[in-house]
Write an enzyme that holds these catalytic residues in place. Structure first.
Site, mmCIF file in Angstrom:
data_model
loop_
_atom_site.group_PDB
_atom_site.id
_atom_site.type_symbol
_atom_site.label_atom_id
_atom_site.label_comp_id
_atom_site.label_asym_id
_atom_site.label_seq_id
_atom_site.Cartn_x
_atom_site.Cartn_y
_atom_site.Cartn_z
ATOM 1 N N ASP A 32 0.869 -1.176 0.000
ATOM 2 C CA ASP A 32 0.000 0.000 0.000
ATOM 3 C C ASP A 32 0.904 1.223 0.000
ATOM 4 O OD1 ASP A 32 -1.663 2.088 0.430
ATOM 5 O OD2 ASP A 32 -2.563 1.316 2.270
ATOM 6 N N ARG A 34 0.303 4.208 0.136
ATOM 7 C CA ARG A 34 -0.050 5.268 1.069
ATOM 8 C C ARG A 34 0.419 4.920 2.482
ATOM 9 N NH1 ARG A 34 -3.557 8.721 -1.314
ATOM 10 N NH2 ARG A 34 -4.173 9.577 0.657
ATOM 11 N N HIS A 116 -8.745 4.634 -11.860
ATOM 12 C CA HIS A 116 -7.379 5.111 -12.097
ATOM 13 C C HIS A 116 -6.674 4.294 -13.178
ATOM 14 C CE1 HIS A 116 -7.432 6.845 -7.722
ATOM 15 N NE2 HIS A 116 -8.251 7.459 -8.530
#
Ligand code: ZN
Length: 246
Positions: A32, A34, A116
């Site tokens: 991940d 983020r 995305h």
């Protein structure tokens, strides 16, 4: 307790949509980006990685990054497969995802809207020729900068910062979110638009939202149910519905 209520919601709903983010893919081992202290992420300046201007000038860094990430092969997990099962049952009408890993399609789900884009297809920036994922990955590990026979750079069909979102996917996401009587939000904290607003289309049209996410979201107090542990929820659901045992 909560699981029984979730099963009741699934049973009484006829137009379910799933909205998924990075959290569903971490179960497949995909980092991940983020998250903090990711060794691959830390190697690259974030402002340059998905930056179309920088990519046009120095595409090599982006391909180095992809080689680091794609060294391993990733497979769909129990949550992807449960959503595919719900689609087969004609309960789930659409999956809206922020993820670019293509794992929903790889699990067999059909109605997937990738806000995305996805690394599962790519195209030459010069002549427009498109490439499948298999060919792209083969070239990726042979060529420093993945290039077309026309010498143009081949870019995966993912949305870089500031680029337009795929309009048809976005339209279909809103269409389905608006019609949903139940949206299951999985592994996203709902901070990146336009995905973050999708549950509001459902809520504002009388549908319910269930959250399966670690950490808070801005709609926690409007959710019908909230779970933290994606793996636990989808393991239990898969056992209840005997997914994979038919
Ligand atoms: Zn070309």
């Amino acid at each position: 307790m909560g699981l029984k209520k979730l099963i009741d919601l699934i049973e009484t709903s006829n137009y379910i949509t799933a909205l998924t983010g990075a959290g569903i893919s971490t179960l497949s081992g995909i980092p991940d980006f983020r998250g903090k202290h990711n060794p691959i992420w830390d190697k690259y300046p974030q402002d340059k990685l998905f930056n179309p201007v920088y990519f046009n000038e120095q595409p090599r860094m982006f391909f180095d990054f992809l080689r680091d990430v794609l060294e391993k092969e990733y497979q769909p997990n129990i949550a992807h497969f449960f959503l595919k099962f719900l689609e087969t049952k004609k309960k789930l009408k659409a999956i809206i995802t922020q993820n670019i890993d293509g794992l929903h399609k790889l699990s067999g789900s059909k109605n997937v809207y990738e806000l995305h884009g996805s690394i599962y297809s790519s195209h030459c920036l010069k002549c427009g020729k498109s490439y499948t994922y298999d060919i792209f990955v083969k070239k990726l590990f042979k060529e420093k900068v993945v290039s077309c026979e026309c010498s143009g750079v081949i870019k995966p069909d993912i949305v870089f910062f500031g680029e337009m979102l795929p309009q048809e996917d976005l339209n279909m996401a809103i269409f389905n979110a608006t019609r949903s009587d139940l949206m299951i939000v999985i592994g996203t904290s709902l901070v990146v638009q336009p995905a973050a607003f999708m549950p509001m289309y459902t809520l504002n049209n009388g549908g319910k939202v269930v959250l399966v996410n670690k950490g808070e979201t801005y709609i926690d107090d409007r959710a019908a149910l909230k779970f933290e542990d994606i793996e636990k929820v989808f393991t239990e659901l898969s056992e209840y519905y005997e997914v994979g045992k038919q």
